[in-house]
Design an enzyme around this catalytic site. Structure first.
Site, PDB file in Angstrom:
ATOM      1  CB  ALA A  66      12.746  16.723   7.416  1.00  0.00           C
ATOM      2  N   GLY A  93       8.042  11.260   1.028  1.00  0.00           N
ATOM      3  CA  GLY A  93       7.731  11.869   2.145  1.00  0.00           C
ATOM      4  C   GLY A  93       8.855  11.442   2.697  1.00  0.00           C
ATOM      5  CG  ASN A  94      10.553  13.765   5.712  1.00  0.00           C
ATOM      6  OD1 ASN A  94       9.746  14.762   7.030  1.00  0.00           O
ATOM      7  ND2 ASN A  94      10.838  14.625   4.874  1.00  0.00           N
ATOM      8  CG  HIS A  95       7.931   9.078   9.343  1.00  0.00           C
ATOM      9  ND1 HIS A  95       7.125   8.398   8.863  1.00  0.00           N
ATOM     10  CD2 HIS A  95       8.973   7.815   8.985  1.00  0.00           C
ATOM     11  CE1 HIS A  95       7.479   7.128   8.734  1.00  0.00           C
ATOM     12  NE2 HIS A  95       8.171   6.852   8.132  1.00  0.00           N
ATOM     13  CB  SER A  96       9.437  16.150   9.236  1.00  0.00           C
ATOM     14  OG  SER A  96       8.964  17.577   9.646  1.00  0.00           O
TER      15      SER A  96
END
Ligand code: C5P
Length: 399
Positions: free
Chosen positions: A275, A207-210
């Site tokens: 994102a 995943g990512n930090h969006s």
């Protein structure tokens, strides 16, 4: 006159801030509005109905029945272009949340077909009580517009949060509401927000930090301007007020791709603020992968580029906006993205700007369009940036 001809029902409840409702009525009349005031019984202890009837030039309404006459609450709710409740006490707030109807103000609220704006006022301890927050969140989720309280001296003599917004702030919120509403009415918008989670096995993902904050703010701004908005939302931390939005929750880039394509044809304005993960595991393990080797490689493949695929499908009447998050050669990369993805607008945010980007409440953007337009904006709250972006889009499509 900023509110010429606007019909406004002003609800006044029992709070010490009720004295300010006289200033609100005076300012509304000065701006050309027609005002009918409804008071709760408790409000009469704080301000005289005679004051408000004199200023509004209409009798003040308090009871559903008086002797042999009945106040037609349905017609009042239909007459108004907007209903404003200022001040909104804790008691009326809780009753509205529950849908109670034991006075005229509540009957008009429940039958109002117009937008409703609420300006709460209470002591700081009441303001901070979890039930107040729960109730306000419910009312916001029901589609009411909330004018935030301010910090200052309170009736208790203490200083803190809970003070009703000043009459000028309330008037400018009303003016803003009338200005924005309708600019995009009849238009359909699609917004993506948040990260995607690409599953590795049943418990792990890439995943990512969006945080989704920027995209949600854009969706809300488009809604405020009168568009019908579909928000395709990846898995985001925390809760958002998503009232009035058609939300499609997705997890993976593939699900986001499918959701976007299912509505794109009907869409006039598309803003891709999500994102999206660029790579996804080739296969998702059916069971949790056991810890064995010293090192482990996960085979990845490219995800579909949603923005690019929509750019290929786009017709002349549709406007397509994407985001570019760059760390080097920001301008060149953003302009290249406009071409590569056949987008109309690219919003650049640079990770080099402090205060901008993932998870933050503020952002600093530059907007580019395919006609050569370029505009730099200052560091602002994400809600203010969303307004700038939507204003830019509206100007671009000349609506
Ligand atoms: O190519 P890049 O990922 O930098 O482009 C960013 C823009 O493209 C954003 O608007 C993002 O929402 C969108 N995007 C997408 N599908 C992907 C990757 C990015 O729609 N797979």
């Amino acid at each position: 006159m900023l509110l010429k001809g606007k019909k406004i029902v002003l609800g006044v409840t029992g709070s010490i801030a009720a004295y300010k409702s006289a200033l609100i009525v005076r300012a509304l009349i000065k701006e050309g509005a027609e005002v009918k005031v409804i008071m709760t019984a408790a409000a009469k202890d704080f301000i005289s109905p005679l004051t408000l009837s004199t200023l509004s030039k209409h009798p003040v309404l308090i009871d559903i029945f008086r002797e042999d006459t009945w106040s037609n609450h349905v017609m009042l709710g239909r007459w108004a272009d907007i209903m404003l409740v200022a001040p909104l006490s804790c008691n009326t707030l809780a009753k509205m949340t529950a849908g109670l109807c034991d006075n005229l103000l509540l009957a008009v609220y429940l039958s109002a077909t117009c937008p409703v704006m609420l300006a709460p006022a209470m002591d700081e301890d009441m303001w901070k009580h979890p039930s107040t927050h729960r109730n306000l969140q419910t009312l916001a989720a029901d589609g009411n517009i909330i004018v935030p309280v301010t910090n200052g001296e309170l009736a208790s003599g203490l200083f803190g949060e809970g003070r009703m917004a000043e009459p000028e702030t309330i008037i400018s919120s009303l003016v803003q509401q009338f200005k924005s509403a309708g600019r995009l009415s009849g238009k359909k918008a699609l917004v993506t927000a948040g990260p995607t989670y690409e599953h590795i096995d049943p418990v792990r993902f890439i995943g990512n930090h969006s945080s989704g904050k920027m995209g949600v703010a854009i969706a809300r701004e488009l809604l405020q301007c009168g568009a019908a908005v579909t928000l395709v939302l990846g898995p985001v931390p925390g809760t958002f007020v998503l009232d009035g939005l058609n939300v499609i929750n997705v997890q993976t880039a593939e699900e986001m791709y499918n959701a976007c394509h299912s509505v794109f044809e009907e869409t006039d304005i598309t803003v891709m603020a999500a994102a999206v993960a660029d790579y996804t595991p080739v296969a998702v393990a059916p069971e949790k992968i056991k810890k064995k080797e010293e090192s482990w490689q996960v085979a990845l493949q490219k995800t579909p580029d949603i923005l690019k695929s929509l750019g290929q499908k786009k017709t002349g009447r549709q406007v397509l906006a994407g985001f570019a998050l760059e760390t080097t050669n920001e301008r060149e990369n953003a302009l290249a993205k406009l071409q590569q993805k056949n987008a109309d607008i690219i919003v650049l945010n640079s990770l080099r700007d402090s205060g901008a980007g993932f998870g933050k409440d503020t952002n600093k953007v530059t907007v580019f369009d395919r006609n050569g337009g370029e505009k730099h904006f200052d560091l602002k709250s994400k809600a203010a940036v969303a307004k700038d972006i939507v204003d830019y889009i509206i100007e671009y499509i000349h609506v």
